[in-house]
Design an enzyme around this catalytic site. Structure first.
Site, short mmCIF file in Angstrom:
data_model
loop_
_atom_site.label_atom_id
_atom_site.label_comp_id
_atom_site.label_asym_id
_atom_site.label_seq_id
_atom_site.Cartn_x
_atom_site.Cartn_y
_atom_site.Cartn_z
N ASP A 93 0.85 -1.19 0.00
CA ASP A 93 0.00 0.00 0.00
C ASP A 93 0.89 1.25 0.00
O ASP A 93 1.80 1.37 0.84
CB ASP A 93 -0.86 -0.06 1.28
CG ASP A 93 -1.99 0.93 1.30
OD1 ASP A 93 -2.42 1.36 0.22
OD2 ASP A 93 -2.47 1.26 2.41
N GLU A 145 -1.49 5.98 -9.11
CA GLU A 145 -2.45 6.97 -8.58
C GLU A 145 -2.32 8.29 -9.33
O GLU A 145 -1.22 8.77 -9.60
CB GLU A 145 -2.23 7.19 -7.07
CG GLU A 145 -3.17 8.25 -6.50
CD GLU A 145 -3.30 8.25 -4.98
OE1 GLU A 145 -3.00 7.23 -4.35
OE2 GLU A 145 -3.71 9.29 -4.44
#
Ligand code: G3H
Ligand code: 13P
Ligand code: ZN
Length: 330
Positions: A93, A145
């Site tokens: 993550d 992202e």
């Protein structure tokens, strides 16, 4: 070099495809200790849900990468022992460097996130493409992202949202080769996702946050139809659990999250991975505080970590069945 395939883990490709086709989202739950892992696996086995086990840089520092990987390997065996062979992804993550992502690939992770969202666009593209090129050699999937969530994204703090610009997504996906894309449409990390002045209060004094920007999500879906989208910062900060924490000596002030109906709506779109960490922290803290306050003579960690684990499992089962819709998918 350890291949995740030898550990019984899977990458995210197939499970995302199925999730988009059938309009649900896969839970991505963070873990850094045994009770969290037990709660995740028990909840996912009992609901027959695939799962993404997430390890942040902070978790890696806290618990040690090798131990975490063995825990994920153990989770595969544990799920089988409980009777259901659920697909399990081990995911990094918010990876922030190529070296960290490479190290995770070499340690048996099946998926990594390279979060280049704080860099200028071209640097984000270059860094993400470099990670993809390396990870794909080992069939490890990569999440990129675009856009910055308000709040704290790992050690980088963003005061305001920078929403994902739909005009950029096609070019980003094409140039980087990423397998999924995290976007910014109004979610943020932590238990205080909005300032009270951004919200309205209902009659019970509960803060109601501004809605997610579904218009941006729809514009993104139009540009990259069927491409897997990820929502970070998707805890809903359950007010009943916040009340338990505050009743037993906690001080969570103006804690507010994303309403579950909005996450449910997102799960039926191309959003196929929903990240939840803070809600789990809140559930565990509520249970531990209650034991400490009501049974002050307890000092066996199992007597407070056990209830914390049970509360966490209950929360995860609720999220899977009532919010994400990933139950009965294996
Ligand atoms: O997005 C962040 C996750 O909630 C992980 O948080 O960096 O405190 O482990 P952490
Ligand atoms: P929450 O803080 O809303 O749980 O978000 C978690 C997350 O996005 C992990 O990457
Ligand atoms: Zn996140």
């Amino acid at each position: 070099m350890i291949s995740y395939k030898d550990l019984g883990l899977v990458n995210s490709r197939e499970i995302f495809k199925k999730a988009i086709e059938n309009q649900y989202a896969i839970p991505a739950f963070n873990f850094n200790n045994m009770e969290q892992m037990q709660a995740i696996i028990q909840a996912c086995v009992e609901t027959k849900s695939p799962v993404i086990l997430q390890v942040s840089s902070g978790a890696r520092k806290y618990a040690n990468q090798t131990l975490l990987r063995y825990m994920a390997q153990g989770a595969v065996e544990y799920a089988k022992e409980l009777g259901v062979n659920i697909p399990i992804v081990l995911h990094l993550d918010h990876g922030d460097t190529f070296e960290l992502c490479k190290s995770c690939v070499e340690y048996g992770f099946s998926s990594v996130m390279i979060d280049g969202s704080h860099h200028p666009y071209n640097e984000n593209v270059a860094l993400t493409a470099k990670v993809v090129e390396y990870a794909h050699k080992y069939d490890v999937t990569v999440e990129g992202e675009l856009g910055v969530l308000a709040g704290v994204e790992d050690e980088v703090s963003a005061e305001h949202h920078t929403y994902t610009q739909p005009e950029e997504v096609e070019d980003f996906v094409k140039k980087t080769g990423v397998d999924s894309l995290a976007i910014s449409i109004g979610t943020s990390h932590g238990a205080n996702k909005f300032k009270p002045e951004q919200c309205v209060r209902n009659e019970q004094g509960i803060l109601i946050p501004p809605p997610l920007r579904f218009d941006i999500l729809e514009a993104i879906e139009k540009r990259i139809p069927g491409f897997p989208i990820v929502l970070h910062g998707a805890s809903s900060v359950p007010q009943d659990l916040v009340a338990v924490i505050n009743k037993y000596g906690g001080a969570l002030k103006d804690a507010v999250g994303i309403p579950e109906e909005q996450l449910r709506r997102a799960a039926t779109s191309a959003v196929c991975k929903i990240n939840i960490d803070s809600d789990g922290r809140i559930a565990m803290t509520a249970a531990v505080r209650e034991v400490f306050a009501t049974k002050p003579s307890e000092f066996d960690p199992r007597k407070y970590l056990g209830p914390a684990r049970d509360k966490l499992k209950e929360l995860y089962k609720h999220k899977i069945a009532n919010v994400l819709g990933s139950n009965n998918r294996v």
